[in-house]
Write a protein that holds these residues in place. Structure first.
Motif, PDB file in Angstrom:
ATOM      1  N   GLU A 111       0.823  -1.211   0.000  1.00 20.02           N
ATOM      2  CA  GLU A 111       0.000   0.000   0.000  1.00 20.02           C
ATOM      3  C   GLU A 111       0.860   1.266   0.000  1.00 20.02           C
ATOM      4  O   GLU A 111       0.579   2.215  -0.724  1.00 20.02           O
ATOM      5  N   CYS A 112       1.918   1.270   0.803  1.00 20.11           N
ATOM      6  CA  CYS A 112       2.803   2.437   0.863  1.00 20.11           C
ATOM      7  C   CYS A 112       3.394   2.749  -0.512  1.00 20.11           C
ATOM      8  O   CYS A 112       3.419   3.906  -0.949  1.00 20.11           O
ATOM      9  N   PHE A 113       3.858   1.710  -1.212  1.00 19.45           N
ATOM     10  CA  PHE A 113       4.492   1.955  -2.506  1.00 19.45           C
ATOM     11  C   PHE A 113       3.474   2.157  -3.629  1.00 19.45           C
ATOM     12  O   PHE A 113       3.789   2.792  -4.638  1.00 19.45           O
ATOM     13  N   LEU A 114       2.260   1.630  -3.480  1.00 18.03           N
ATOM     14  CA  LEU A 114       1.208   1.956  -4.441  1.00 18.03           C
ATOM     15  C   LEU A 114       0.855   3.440  -4.351  1.00 18.03           C
ATOM     16  O   LEU A 114       0.641   4.108  -5.379  1.00 18.03           O
ATOM     17  N   LEU A 115       0.814   3.976  -3.134  1.00 13.78           N
ATOM     18  CA  LEU A 115       0.560   5.401  -2.953  1.00 13.78           C
ATOM     19  C   LEU A 115       1.701   6.222  -3.561  1.00 13.78           C
ATOM     20  O   LEU A 115       1.462   7.303  -4.110  1.00 13.78           O
ATOM     21  N   ALA A 116       2.930   5.691  -3.474  1.00  9.19           N
ATOM     22  CA  ALA A 116       4.070   6.365  -4.099  1.00  9.19           C
ATOM     23  C   ALA A 116       3.938   6.349  -5.626  1.00  9.19           C
ATOM     24  O   ALA A 116       4.224   7.348  -6.301  1.00  9.19           O
ATOM     25  N   SER A 117       3.501   5.224  -6.185  1.00  8.29           N
ATOM     26  CA  SER A 117       3.283   5.136  -7.636  1.00  8.29           C
ATOM     27  C   SER A 117       2.208   6.118  -8.088  1.00  8.29           C
ATOM     28  O   SER A 117       2.328   6.761  -9.132  1.00  8.29           O
ATOM     29  N   MET A 118       1.154   6.233  -7.283  1.00  3.77           N
ATOM     30  CA  MET A 118       0.075   7.172  -7.604  1.00  3.77           C
ATOM     31  C   MET A 118       0.564   8.616  -7.522  1.00  3.77           C
ATOM     32  O   MET A 118       0.140   9.467  -8.308  1.00  3.77           O
ATOM     33  N   ALA A 119       1.452   8.893  -6.566  1.00  2.21           N
ATOM     34  CA  ALA A 119       2.016  10.247  -6.453  1.00  2.21           C
ATOM     35  C   ALA A 119       2.852  10.577  -7.688  1.00  2.21           C
ATOM     36  O   ALA A 119       2.785  11.700  -8.222  1.00  2.21           O
ATOM     37  N   TYR A 120       3.631   9.599  -8.167  1.00  4.91           N
ATOM     38  CA  TYR A 120       4.428   9.825  -9.373  1.00  4.91           C
ATOM     39  C   TYR A 120       3.527  10.038 -10.588  1.00  4.91           C
ATOM     40  O   TYR A 120       3.802  10.892 -11.437  1.00  4.91           O
ATOM     41  N   ASP A 121       2.441   9.285 -10.653  1.00  5.66           N
ATOM     42  CA  ASP A 121       1.470   9.457 -11.737  1.00  5.66           C
ATOM     43  C   ASP A 121       0.908  10.872 -11.750  1.00  5.66           C
ATOM     44  O   ASP A 121       0.801  11.505 -12.800  1.00  5.66           O
ATOM     45  N   ARG A 122       0.558  11.397 -10.573  1.00  8.72           N
ATOM     46  CA  ARG A 122       0.030  12.771 -10.476  1.00  8.72           C
ATOM     47  C   ARG A 122       1.111  13.793 -10.821  1.00  8.72           C
ATOM     48  O   ARG A 122       0.815  14.829 -11.417  1.00  8.72           O
ATOM     49  N   TYR A 123       2.357  13.495 -10.469  1.00 13.72           N
ATOM     50  CA  TYR A 123       3.467  14.381 -10.820  1.00 13.72           C
ATOM     51  C   TYR A 123       3.605  14.518 -12.337  1.00 13.72           C
ATOM     52  O   TYR A 123       3.713  15.626 -12.874  1.00 13.72           O
ATOM     53  N   VAL A 124       3.583  13.388 -13.034  1.00 14.07           N
ATOM     54  CA  VAL A 124       3.707  13.424 -14.496  1.00 14.07           C
ATOM     55  C   VAL A 124       2.504  14.132 -15.117  1.00 14.07           C
ATOM     56  O   VAL A 124       2.650  14.947 -16.041  1.00 14.07           O
ATOM     57  N   ALA A 125       1.303  13.853 -14.602  1.00 14.54           N
ATOM     58  CA  ALA A 125       0.078  14.434 -15.165  1.00 14.54           C
ATOM     59  C   ALA A 125       0.046  15.957 -15.026  1.00 14.54           C
ATOM     60  O   ALA A 125      -0.419  16.659 -15.929  1.00 14.54           O
ATOM     61  N   ILE A 126       0.544  16.476 -13.921  1.00 20.23           N
ATOM     62  CA  ILE A 126       0.465  17.919 -13.663  1.00 20.23           C
ATOM     63  C   ILE A 126       1.715  18.662 -14.145  1.00 20.23           C
ATOM     64  O   ILE A 126       1.617  19.753 -14.707  1.00 20.23           O
ATOM     65  N   ASN A 128       4.177  17.398 -16.336  1.00 17.66           N
ATOM     66  CA  ASN A 128       4.546  17.104 -17.731  1.00 17.66           C
ATOM     67  C   ASN A 128       3.336  16.564 -18.493  1.00 17.66           C
ATOM     68  O   ASN A 128       3.359  15.428 -18.987  1.00 17.66           O
ATOM     69  N   PRO A 129       2.262  17.355 -18.586  1.00 18.63           N
ATOM     70  CA  PRO A 129       1.020  16.838 -19.194  1.00 18.63           C
ATOM     71  C   PRO A 129       1.171  16.414 -20.651  1.00 18.63           C
ATOM     72  O   PRO A 129       0.500  15.478 -21.090  1.00 18.63           O
ATOM     73  N   LEU A 130       2.047  17.088 -21.411  1.00 19.54           N
ATOM     74  CA  LEU A 130       2.202  16.754 -22.823  1.00 19.54           C
ATOM     75  C   LEU A 130       2.901  15.412 -23.024  1.00 19.54           C
ATOM     76  O   LEU A 130       2.728  14.764 -24.065  1.00 19.54           O
ATOM     77  N   LEU A 131       3.681  14.992 -22.026  1.00 19.02           N
ATOM     78  CA  LEU A 131       4.395  13.721 -22.128  1.00 19.02           C
ATOM     79  C   LEU A 131       3.702  12.599 -21.353  1.00 19.02           C
ATOM     80  O   LEU A 131       4.221  11.485 -21.285  1.00 19.02           O
ATOM     81  N   TYR A 132       2.533  12.903 -20.788  1.00 19.57           N
ATOM     82  CA  TYR A 132       1.880  11.948 -19.896  1.00 19.57           C
ATOM     83  C   TYR A 132       1.603  10.606 -20.573  1.00 19.57           C
ATOM     84  O   TYR A 132       1.927   9.543 -20.043  1.00 19.57           O
ATOM     85  N   SER A 133       1.014  10.642 -21.745  1.00 17.55           N
ATOM     86  CA  SER A 133       0.654   9.394 -22.434  1.00 17.55           C
ATOM     87  C   SER A 133       1.892   8.604 -22.861  1.00 17.55           C
ATOM     88  O   SER A 133       1.825   7.374 -22.990  1.00 17.55           O
ATOM     89  N   VAL A 134       3.011   9.308 -23.070  1.00 14.13           N
ATOM     90  CA  VAL A 134       4.246   8.627 -23.460  1.00 14.13           C
ATOM     91  C   VAL A 134       4.918   7.998 -22.242  1.00 14.13           C
ATOM     92  O   VAL A 134       5.312   6.826 -22.259  1.00 14.13           O
ATOM     93  N   VAL A 135       5.031   8.798 -21.156  1.00 17.67           N
ATOM     94  CA  VAL A 135       5.711   8.311 -19.949  1.00 17.67           C
ATOM     95  C   VAL A 135       4.903   7.211 -19.273  1.00 17.67           C
ATOM     96  O   VAL A 135       5.433   6.148 -18.933  1.00 17.67           O
ATOM     97  N   MET A 136       3.602   7.471 -19.089  1.00 20.34           N
ATOM     98  CA  MET A 136       2.758   6.503 -18.375  1.00 20.34           C
ATOM     99  C   MET A 136       2.167   5.487 -19.364  1.00 20.34           C
ATOM    100  O   MET A 136       0.950   5.338 -19.496  1.00 20.34           O
ATOM    101  N   SER A 137       3.053   4.764 -20.015  1.00 19.88           N
ATOM    102  CA  SER A 137       2.626   3.729 -20.948  1.00 19.88           C
ATOM    103  C   SER A 137       2.066   2.546 -20.163  1.00 19.88           C
ATOM    104  O   SER A 137       2.251   2.421 -18.950  1.00 19.88           O
ATOM    105  N   GLN A 138       1.379   1.664 -20.871  1.00 15.78           N
ATOM    106  CA  GLN A 138       0.795   0.496 -20.207  1.00 15.78           C
ATOM    107  C   GLN A 138       1.866  -0.352 -19.538  1.00 15.78           C
ATOM    108  O   GLN A 138       1.691  -0.822 -18.404  1.00 15.78           O
ATOM    109  N   ARG A 139       2.996  -0.524 -20.220  1.00 17.47           N
ATOM    110  CA  ARG A 139       4.076  -1.343 -19.665  1.00 17.47           C
ATOM    111  C   ARG A 139       4.633  -0.721 -18.395  1.00 17.47           C
ATOM    112  O   ARG A 139       4.867  -1.416 -17.399  1.00 17.47           O
ATOM    113  N   PHE A 140       4.833   0.602 -18.411  1.00 15.25           N
ATOM    114  CA  PHE A 140       5.389   1.274 -17.242  1.00 15.25           C
ATOM    115  C   PHE A 140       4.402   1.255 -16.070  1.00 15.25           C
ATOM    116  O   PHE A 140       4.802   1.103 -14.909  1.00 15.25           O
ATOM    117  N   CYS A 141       3.120   1.396 -16.369  1.00 19.67           N
ATOM    118  CA  CYS A 141       2.099   1.344 -15.315  1.00 19.67           C
ATOM    119  C   CYS A 141       2.080  -0.027 -14.636  1.00 19.67           C
ATOM    120  O   CYS A 141       1.949  -0.116 -13.410  1.00 19.67           O
TER     121      CYS A 141
END
Length: 313
Positions: A111-126, A128-141
């Motif tokens: 749970e602790c590291f899932l929350l960390a993954s979610m925090a990184y997801d929000r970091y990329v979304a806010i 680096n929004p233009l690179l979001y779909s590239v960075v947060m690929s299905q494989r990386f998720c």
């Protein structure tokens, strides 16, 4: 060699929660309601994310796994705690205690590291929004979800093997309502200082690395939000991570209070109360936080309800 003469412990006895006997039925129904809300709420979040195509995004992919972990985490402790309300002798087998500790450590670290993954997801979304779909690929998720489970496995293997490789041959009464590590190690028939140090280092690493990832992500998120000129833009950007920030604050605030406060202020009764909070209350709160504070989830609920009404008509 002296250990060979010891009588091995085959079960442990919980002291359980301390409460007024007149409140027994009320507390049982209260904790039972927590358990039911937790299971139905988290299961509903998982099903909703699966059936609503609008929620097929990295953020909700992580949320579905957080709901799964919350549901399982609470189920490790709650059933035994509920049944112990009505038994005088609150016993658990040696193997049952080991399994409870194993799954507890696994889901807590995950749970602790899932929350960390979610925090990184929000970091990329806010940030680096233009690179979001590239960075947060299905494989990386998938990697960001598998990683927490792997770390959880490594964490709990360290904890459980360090605790249960010792002989338990004396008192078998655990001053808690579940097999928590600290009261468990106080019962071993050997010097547990090295094991306590190993457990402290591993648990500390889990807390520090996941907490640091979340903190750094939100420092960048906050800096980016403050640079947005319009008030509406800042509000919209912050609303995308407010639910996650609420969950993180509640969980880490509780864990910090239990495990990091000075030993002079340590109280077993208070520790039990706070343990109830993070094993029963927090897993129940997360689906409420993400549904009541999240517009996309509320819209998905409305779409699902409207679709069901249309099908019946």
């Amino acid at each position: 060699m002296a250990n060979e003469n010891y009588t091995r412990v085959t079960e442990f006895i919980f002291t359980g929660l301390n409460y007024n006997p007149q409140l027994q039925i009320f507390l049982f129904l209260l904790f039972l309601s927590f358990c039911i809300i937790n299971l139905t709420g988290n299961l509903s979040i998982i099903v909703l994310i699966q059936i609503d195509s609008h929620l097929h995004t990295p953020m909700y992919f992580f949320l579905s796994h957080l709901s799964f972990v919350d549901m399982c985490f609470s189920s490790v402790v709650s059933p035994k705690m509920l049944t112990d309300f009505f038994v005088r002798r609150k016993a658990i087998s040696f193997l049952g205690c080991a399994l409870q500790q194993w799954f507890f450590g696994f889901f807590m670290a995950a749970e602790c590291f899932l929350l960390a993954s979610m925090a990184y997801d929000r970091y990329v979304a806010i940030c680096n929004p233009l690179l979001y779909s590239v960075v947060m690929s299905q494989r990386f998720c998938i990697q960001l979800v598998v990683g927490p489970y792997v770390i959880g496995f490594m964490n709990t293997m360290t904890h459980t093997t360090n605790a249960f490789h010792f002989p338990f041959c004396g008192p078998n009464v655990i001053n808690h309502f579940f097999c928590d590590m600290s009261p468990l190690l106080s019962l071993v028939c050997a010097d547990p200082r090295l094991s306590k140090l190993v457990v402290f280092i591993v648990a500390g690493a889990v807390g520090v690395f996941s907490g640091l990832t979340i903190r750094v992500s939100y420092i960048y998120i906050l800096t980016t939000i403050l640079r947005i000129c319009s008030t509406d833009g800042r509000r919209k950007a912050f609303s995308t991570c407010s639910s996650h920030l609420t969950s993180v604050s509640i969980l880490y605030g509780t864990l910090f209070f239990i495990y990091v406060r000075p030993s002079a202020s340590f109280s077993l009764d208070l520790n039990k109360v706070m343990s109830v909070f993070y094993t029963a209350v927090i897993p129940m709160l997360n689906p409420l936080i993400y549904s009541l504070r999240n517009k996309e989830v509320k819209d998905a609920i409305h779409r699902t309800v409207a679709k069901r009404k249309f099908c019946r008509a």
